[in-house]
Motif scaffolding. Structure first.
Motif, PDB file in Angstrom:
ATOM      1  N   ARG A  56       8.426  15.513   0.696  1.00  0.00           N
ATOM      2  CA  ARG A  56       7.621  15.093  -0.459  1.00  0.00           C
ATOM      3  C   ARG A  56       7.687  13.575  -0.640  1.00  0.00           C
ATOM      4  N   GLU A  57       8.861  13.016  -0.481  1.00  0.00           N
ATOM      5  CA  GLU A  57       9.012  11.569  -0.606  1.00  0.00           C
ATOM      6  C   GLU A  57       8.296  10.843   0.532  1.00  0.00           C
ATOM      7  N   ASP A  58       8.418  11.396   1.741  1.00  0.00           N
ATOM      8  CA  ASP A  58       7.825  10.730   2.902  1.00  0.00           C
ATOM      9  C   ASP A  58       6.309  10.817   2.905  1.00  0.00           C
ATOM     10  N   MET A  59       5.762  11.869   2.312  1.00  0.00           N
ATOM     11  CA  MET A  59       4.295  11.954   2.214  1.00  0.00           C
ATOM     12  C   MET A  59       3.760  10.843   1.325  1.00  0.00           C
ATOM     13  N   GLU A  60       4.458  10.538   0.247  1.00  0.00           N
ATOM     14  CA  GLU A  60       4.067   9.430  -0.624  1.00  0.00           C
ATOM     15  C   GLU A  60       4.175   8.103   0.128  1.00  0.00           C
ATOM     16  N   LEU A  61       5.250   7.974   0.920  1.00  0.00           N
ATOM     17  CA  LEU A  61       5.460   6.758   1.698  1.00  0.00           C
ATOM     18  C   LEU A  61       4.375   6.616   2.772  1.00  0.00           C
ATOM     19  N   TYR A  62       4.050   7.718   3.427  1.00  0.00           N
ATOM     20  CA  TYR A  62       3.019   7.738   4.462  1.00  0.00           C
ATOM     21  C   TYR A  62       1.674   7.309   3.882  1.00  0.00           C
ATOM     22  N   THR A  63       1.334   7.846   2.719  1.00  0.00           N
ATOM     23  CA  THR A  63       0.075   7.512   2.060  1.00  0.00           C
ATOM     24  C   THR A  63       0.028   6.021   1.697  1.00  0.00           C
ATOM     25  N   GLU A  64       1.147   5.508   1.219  1.00  0.00           N
ATOM     26  CA  GLU A  64       1.205   4.088   0.845  1.00  0.00           C
ATOM     27  C   GLU A  64       1.075   3.186   2.063  1.00  0.00           C
ATOM     28  N   ILE A  65       1.712   3.575   3.165  1.00  0.00           N
ATOM     29  CA  ILE A  65       1.629   2.776   4.389  1.00  0.00           C
ATOM     30  C   ILE A  65       0.193   2.719   4.909  1.00  0.00           C
ATOM     31  N   LEU A  66      -0.487   3.866   4.920  1.00  0.00           N
ATOM     32  CA  LEU A  66      -1.873   3.882   5.396  1.00  0.00           C
ATOM     33  C   LEU A  66      -2.789   3.086   4.476  1.00  0.00           C
ATOM     34  N   SER A  67      -2.531   3.177   3.176  1.00  0.00           N
ATOM     35  CA  SER A  67      -3.362   2.466   2.205  1.00  0.00           C
ATOM     36  C   SER A  67      -3.209   0.952   2.359  1.00  0.00           C
ATOM     37  N   LYS A  68      -1.969   0.501   2.423  1.00  0.00           N
ATOM     38  CA  LYS A  68      -1.728  -0.934   2.545  1.00  0.00           C
ATOM     39  C   LYS A  68      -2.055  -1.450   3.942  1.00  0.00           C
ATOM     40  N   GLY A  69      -1.953  -0.556   4.928  1.00  0.00           N
ATOM     41  CA  GLY A  69      -2.231  -0.975   6.295  1.00  0.00           C
ATOM     42  C   GLY A  69      -3.678  -1.340   6.529  1.00  0.00           C
ATOM     43  N   LYS A  70      -4.572  -0.879   5.655  1.00  0.00           N
ATOM     44  CA  LYS A  70      -5.993  -1.216   5.771  1.00  0.00           C
ATOM     45  C   LYS A  70      -6.254  -2.674   5.393  1.00  0.00           C
ATOM     46  N   ASN A  71      -5.343  -3.243   4.619  1.00  0.00           N
ATOM     47  CA  ASN A  71      -5.484  -4.624   4.163  1.00  0.00           C
ATOM     48  C   ASN A  71      -4.777  -5.551   5.143  1.00  0.00           C
ATOM     49  N   LYS A  72      -5.503  -6.422   5.779  1.00  0.00           N
ATOM     50  CA  LYS A  72      -4.925  -7.308   6.796  1.00  0.00           C
ATOM     51  C   LYS A  72      -3.828  -8.208   6.224  1.00  0.00           C
ATOM     52  N   ASN A  73      -3.909  -8.498   4.942  1.00  0.00           N
ATOM     53  CA  ASN A  73      -2.932  -9.409   4.336  1.00  0.00           C
ATOM     54  C   ASN A  73      -1.703  -8.687   3.790  1.00  0.00           C
ATOM     55  N   SER A  74      -1.682  -7.364   3.912  1.00  0.00           N
ATOM     56  CA  SER A  74      -0.541  -6.605   3.394  1.00  0.00           C
ATOM     57  C   SER A  74       0.648  -6.713   4.348  1.00  0.00           C
ATOM     58  N   HIS A  75       1.816  -6.776   3.770  1.00  0.00           N
ATOM     59  CA  HIS A  75       3.053  -6.782   4.569  1.00  0.00           C
ATOM     60  C   HIS A  75       3.730  -5.420   4.380  1.00  0.00           C
ATOM     61  N   ILE A  76       3.729  -4.643   5.431  1.00  0.00           N
ATOM     62  CA  ILE A  76       4.252  -3.272   5.330  1.00  0.00           C
ATOM     63  C   ILE A  76       5.539  -3.088   6.127  1.00  0.00           C
ATOM     64  N   GLU A  77       6.146  -4.198   6.567  1.00  0.00           N
ATOM     65  CA  GLU A  77       7.343  -4.095   7.396  1.00  0.00           C
ATOM     66  C   GLU A  77       8.459  -3.326   6.685  1.00  0.00           C
ATOM     67  N   ASP A  78       8.659  -3.642   5.406  1.00  0.00           N
ATOM     68  CA  ASP A  78       9.724  -2.965   4.652  1.00  0.00           C
ATOM     69  C   ASP A  78       9.450  -1.469   4.531  1.00  0.00           C
ATOM     70  N   LEU A  79       8.179  -1.132   4.318  1.00  0.00           N
ATOM     71  CA  LEU A  79       7.803   0.283   4.221  1.00  0.00           C
ATOM     72  C   LEU A  79       8.017   0.995   5.552  1.00  0.00           C
ATOM     73  N   LEU A  80       7.699   0.319   6.645  1.00  0.00           N
ATOM     74  CA  LEU A  80       7.896   0.909   7.967  1.00  0.00           C
ATOM     75  C   LEU A  80       9.370   1.117   8.275  1.00  0.00           C
ATOM     76  N   ASP A  81      10.196   0.161   7.873  1.00  0.00           N
ATOM     77  CA  ASP A  81      11.649   0.308   8.057  1.00  0.00           C
ATOM     78  C   ASP A  81      12.172   1.496   7.257  1.00  0.00           C
ATOM     79  N   GLN A  82      11.675   1.622   6.038  1.00  0.00           N
ATOM     80  CA  GLN A  82      12.080   2.735   5.184  1.00  0.00           C
ATOM     81  C   GLN A  82      11.645   4.071   5.791  1.00  0.00           C
ATOM     82  N   ALA A  83      10.438   4.084   6.341  1.00  0.00           N
ATOM     83  CA  ALA A  83       9.922   5.304   6.963  1.00  0.00           C
ATOM     84  C   ALA A  83      10.761   5.692   8.182  1.00  0.00           C
ATOM     85  N   ALA A  84      11.179   4.709   8.949  1.00  0.00           N
ATOM     86  CA  ALA A  84      11.998   4.971  10.136  1.00  0.00           C
ATOM     87  C   ALA A  84      13.341   5.592   9.741  1.00  0.00           C
TER      88      ALA A  84
END
Length: 217
Positions: A56-84
């Protein structure tokens, strides 16, 4: 006369000792043996409940990563580390549950042999006890498929995140393909989970019937 009585008592005592030795340890009822064996299985439910919480937590994280990943100026490194980290935690929980299931299965043949040696149980009770073990093996086979499918889904998710976190310019075509693969894998996981839950209910019903038969005897 006293010597004769003493000799008869000695013979009786020897015979009693031999009888007790032949019988060995007291035999446990079938229902008791099955439920003592099932105590090992409790760890599976605990691991799966924790796994569901992470999902349940990771689905929220997955959704946030995909949402922010659409924005070229978004920094998702921290989210990706958390997902890993979350993927590693889920792998650990999955391995723990798989290990418990395999260990429980390793003991099933010894339990079958022990049940076959029971001399005081009714035939229908012994048949029900064996049916419980049969159903457990069916359940375990589905769980094995669930684990394999879940590992593949985690591999697909890990691959997706590695693409999104690449230093070079991300390949959007490959990322979209990876997203589809990740989602497809989770559909298969959901199907395995559904079948496992159904078989778990069937198994629990069979075991409850065994307990009722034991209490009625």
């Amino acid at each position: 006369m006293l010597g004769r009585k003493k000799t008869m008592w000695t013979a009786f005592s020897i015979g009693l000792i031999l009888l007790l030795t032949a019988c060995g340890q007291p035999q446990e009822p079938a229902a008791n043996q099955v439920n003592q064996w099932l105590q090992h299985d409790q760890g599976i439910d605990e691991s799966l409940k924790e796994l569901s919480r992470h999902e349940r937590e990771d689905m929220e994280l997955y959704t946030e990563i995909l949402s922010k990943g659409k924005n070229k100026n978004s920094h998702i490194e921290d989210l990706l580390d958390q997902a890993a980290q979350h993927i590693n935690e889920r792998r650990k929980l999955l391995d723990e549950a798989d290990s418990v299931m395999k260990q429980t299965l390793e003991e099933i043949e010894g339990l079958r042999t022990s049940l076959d040696e029971l001399s005081f149980e009714k035939e229908e009770t012994l048949a029900q006890a064996q049916a419980v073990l049969d159903q457990y093996q069916v359940r375990a086979a589905t769980f094995e498929g669930f684990v394999a499918s879940y590992q593949q889904s985690l591999d697909a998710e890990e691959l997706l995140y590695s693409m999104m976190g690449a230093d070079v310019k991300p390949n959007l075509v490959k990322i979209k393909r990876a997203i589809r693969e990740r989602n497809a894998q989770y559909v298969q996981v959901a199907e395995f989970r559904k079948q496992f839950n159904i078989q778990t209910k069937t198994f629990n019903s069979a075991n409850a019937k065994l307990v009722e038969m034991d209490q009625a005897s």
